[in-house]
Design a protein around this motif. Structure first.
Motif, PDB file in Angstrom:
ATOM      1  N   MET A   1       0.824  -1.198   0.000  1.00 17.99           N
ATOM      2  CA  MET A   1       0.000   0.000   0.000  1.00 17.99           C
ATOM      3  C   MET A   1       0.864   1.255   0.000  1.00 17.99           C
ATOM      4  O   MET A   1       0.605   2.195  -0.749  1.00 17.99           O
ATOM      5  N   GLU A   2       1.875   1.183   0.847  1.00 20.53           N
ATOM      6  CA  GLU A   2       2.777   2.339   0.913  1.00 20.53           C
ATOM      7  C   GLU A   2       3.454   2.554  -0.442  1.00 20.53           C
ATOM      8  O   GLU A   2       3.551   3.676  -0.922  1.00 20.53           O
ATOM      9  N   HIS A   3       3.827   1.423  -1.031  1.00 18.80           N
ATOM     10  CA  HIS A   3       4.446   1.472  -2.353  1.00 18.80           C
ATOM     11  C   HIS A   3       3.494   2.085  -3.362  1.00 18.80           C
ATOM     12  O   HIS A   3       3.851   2.938  -4.164  1.00 18.80           O
ATOM     13  N   TYR A   4       2.196   1.643  -3.281  1.00 16.19           N
ATOM     14  CA  TYR A   4       1.179   2.081  -4.231  1.00 16.19           C
ATOM     15  C   TYR A   4       0.978   3.586  -4.145  1.00 16.19           C
ATOM     16  O   TYR A   4       0.956   4.284  -5.160  1.00 16.19           O
ATOM     17  N   LEU A   5       0.841   4.078  -2.895  1.00 20.85           N
ATOM     18  CA  LEU A   5       0.605   5.513  -2.704  1.00 20.85           C
ATOM     19  C   LEU A   5       1.855   6.329  -3.020  1.00 20.85           C
ATOM     20  O   LEU A   5       1.764   7.409  -3.606  1.00 20.85           O
ATOM     21  N   GLY A   6       2.996   5.771  -2.642  1.00 18.82           N
ATOM     22  CA  GLY A   6       4.252   6.476  -2.909  1.00 18.82           C
ATOM     23  C   GLY A   6       4.470   6.667  -4.401  1.00 18.82           C
ATOM     24  O   GLY A   6       4.808   7.759  -4.867  1.00 18.82           O
ATOM     25  N   LEU A   7       4.229   5.592  -5.129  1.00 14.41           N
ATOM     26  CA  LEU A   7       4.385   5.670  -6.577  1.00 14.41           C
ATOM     27  C   LEU A   7       3.406   6.667  -7.178  1.00 14.41           C
ATOM     28  O   LEU A   7       3.725   7.412  -8.108  1.00 14.41           O
TER      29      LEU A   7
ATOM     30  N   PRO B   1       2.858  -1.252 -15.103  1.00 13.49           N
ATOM     31  CA  PRO B   1       1.567  -0.972 -15.752  1.00 13.49           C
ATOM     32  C   PRO B   1       0.376  -1.150 -14.811  1.00 13.49           C
ATOM     33  O   PRO B   1      -0.592  -0.405 -14.899  1.00 13.49           O
ATOM     34  N   PHE B   2       0.433  -2.105 -13.905  1.00 14.19           N
ATOM     35  CA  PHE B   2      -0.711  -2.329 -13.017  1.00 14.19           C
ATOM     36  C   PHE B   2      -1.013  -1.065 -12.225  1.00 14.19           C
ATOM     37  O   PHE B   2      -2.136  -0.561 -12.212  1.00 14.19           O
ATOM     38  N   GLU B   3      -0.002  -0.564 -11.558  1.00 12.62           N
ATOM     39  CA  GLU B   3      -0.206   0.616 -10.723  1.00 12.62           C
ATOM     40  C   GLU B   3      -0.592   1.831 -11.564  1.00 12.62           C
ATOM     41  O   GLU B   3      -1.603   2.488 -11.313  1.00 12.62           O
ATOM     42  N   VAL B   4       0.195   2.110 -12.591  1.00  9.70           N
ATOM     43  CA  VAL B   4       0.018   3.377 -13.310  1.00  9.70           C
ATOM     44  C   VAL B   4      -1.323   3.429 -14.039  1.00  9.70           C
ATOM     45  O   VAL B   4      -2.036   4.430 -13.981  1.00  9.70           O
TER      46      VAL B   4
END
Ligand SMILES: Nc1ncnc2c1ncn2[C@@H]1O[C@H](COP(=O)(O)OP(=O)(O)OP(=O)(O)O)[C@@H](O)[C@H]1O
Ligand SMILES: [Mg+2]
Lengths: 243, 219
Positions: free
Chosen positions: B1-7, B186-189
């Motif tokens: 989650m932290e990774h997701y929001l950070g990115l 690609p998933f996140e972006v």
């Protein structure tokens, strides 16, 4: 004479809908037009205020040559028309429906138009409906408002095209009563109707049309009691004894 | 989650600028399409046959050609033919203007035709002219009919901007692809881009619902 129609011809494309129709209406007279569906009654009425254009013959209304009008809008103001489907303006309240034309055309101030509108609404018993929208009214109420809207223009002639045909039976009477009152006040009226009782009671003259021609015309008592033409007899038989 | 929001925070400036371009292109296209649509609708409603024919030809042409092909043809095809390099933003706005104008014209024409002809006849029988009848009776009712489909078209045009990545317009989809080419995520972006489109379109939809409720006058 208010209306003088001679040898009127009207066609839609290749179909001849009115074939050589002639009739007259005097000032203050009430004329009812009866006849089977598709016989051209509506078309005849609509030719009188140029909602339809005729192809032959002559139409004189208050000494105006209707087929060669220069100012159609000024002419139409003088003739009120009431339609089978009421045709009230859905985006306007009852009072706005009534005053729209006279105010927009600069014939009356808004205040004068509303005062006159209120008087007419009282005459038809709908003064309490002045600020509602047409969608909230019953058919009989809508048609009485439509009559008021036409009367607001001070017309010299009123045309009615089956004003009660779209009404539930219990509402027919309230509309016919208003029309009768109007007739008693001396309004010149041409009424297309299937209400034989009204024609018999109120009309000065009845015209029977079929297939685009006037088959027979006469005083109501004569036409209803002693129709001369077989076509008229058949029609009256069907209408007066439906079962 | 932290990774997701950070990115997300990292990508945010580029995605936001893409979203800005997306909204700018959609808004500009709809602005021009609105006026072009009115002119087209008048042609479609005119009793004059040749004007009707032009109208129908235009509508069928736009309906029959995918937006992406239109954009590619205009930007690369016409560019090659005329030996010039179109500005991608210009090509994008032209593409969507042509597209949306056809659909808006159909909405305008349909809305006007949906107004009860009996009321028009009643107005004419009272002596009101064509223009007064249009202004006082037809347009107020037609506009009420038109507003929901117009807002729908706004949403469609906004989404269609994502197609313009094929002519390298730096809108939201294009900027997402550029980021992904660098970070391989690609998933996140793409999920960020999806959420951003969704939020804007949801806001438009809610606005549409609100307008529709406000417009109900007669029941
Ligand atoms: N706009 C039009 N275009 C083509 N034909 C029409 C048009 N209006 C009426 N007609 C045709 O003209 C004929 C006469 O129609 P009209 O409406 O005058 O009859 P009507 O006597 O009023 O009938 P109803 O009692 O059903 O109202 C019908 O055959 C009808 O189909
Ligand atoms: Mg009729």
């Amino acid at each position: 004479m208010m209306i003088d129609v001679r040898n009127l011809m009207k066609s839609f494309g290749n179909t001849l809908v009115l074939k050589d129709v002639s009739f007259q209406v005097n000032a203050g007279e009430v004329v009812c037009i009866i006849g089977p569906s598709g016989s051209g009654k509506s078309t005849l009425l609509r030719c009188l205020n140029r909602l339809e254009e005729a192809q032959g013959g002559s139409i004189q209304v208050f000494d105006t040559d209707v087929r060669h009008l220069k100012e159609v809008n000024a002419f139409r103001r003088r003739i009120g028309m009431v339609f089978q489907m009421f045709n009230l303006f859905a985006n306007c309240t009852v009072m706005e429906n009534i005053v729209l034309a006279p105010v927009e055309l600069g014939l009356m101030t808004r205040a004068a138009a509303e005062a006159k509108g209120m008087e007419l609404l009282e005459m038809v018993g709908l003064a309490d409906k002045r600020d509602v929208y047409p969608s909230t009214l019953s058919g009989g109420q809508k048609q009485r408002i439509a009559i008021v809207r036409a009367l607001e223009m001070n017309p010299e002639i009123m045309l009615f095209d089956e004003p009660t045909s779209a009404l539930d039976p219990e509402m027919v009477g309230e509309v016919l009563k208003v029309m009768q009152k109007l007739a008693q006040k001396g309004m010149t009226m041409v009424v297309v109707t299937h209400e034989m009782g009204f024609a018999r009671e109120v009309a000065d003259r009845v015209i029977f049309m079929a297939d685009g021609v006037i088959v027979e015309e006469g005083k109501p008592q004569d036409l209803f009691s002693h129709p001369q033409q077989e076509r008229t007899q058949k029609f009256l038989n069907c209408v007066l004894n439906p079962i | 989650m932290e990774h997701y929001l950070g990115l997300f925070a990292e990508c945010w400036p580029s995605l936001l600028s893409g979203l800005g371009t997306t909204i700018f292109i959609a808004a500009a296209s709809l602005f021009f399409a609105f006026f072009l649509g009115i002119i087209l609708a008048v042609m479609g409603l005119s009793p004059y046959r040749p004007l009707q024919a032009i109208y129908h030809f235009y509508i069928y042409l736009v309906r029959g050609v995918p937006v992406m092909i239109f954009a590619l043809f205009l930007f690369f095809g016409m560019g090659a033919l005329l030996h010039l390099q179109f500005n991608p933003i210009f090509a994008a706005i032209l593409t969507l203007t042509v597209n949306a104008s056809a659909y808006l014209a159909e909405i305008f024409r349909g809305g006007i035709q949906a107004v009860d002809q009996g009321q028009v006849e009643a107005a004419r029988s009272l002596g009101l002219g064509h223009l007064k009848t249009l202004q006082k009776i037809v347009l107020p009712q037609a506009i009420k009919i038109m507003i929901p489909p117009i807002i729908n078209q706004f949403i469609t045009t906004l989404k269609d901007t994502s197609i313009l990545s094929v002519i390298s317009v730096r809108e939201l989809t294009m900027n997402s692809q550029i980021i992904i080419a660098k970070n391989y995520m690609p998933f996140e972006v793409y999920s960020y881009a999806a959420i951003m489109y969704f939020v804007v379109i949801m806001a438009l939809s809610l606005f549409a619902r609100w307008v529709e409720r406000r417009l109900r006058y007669d029941d």
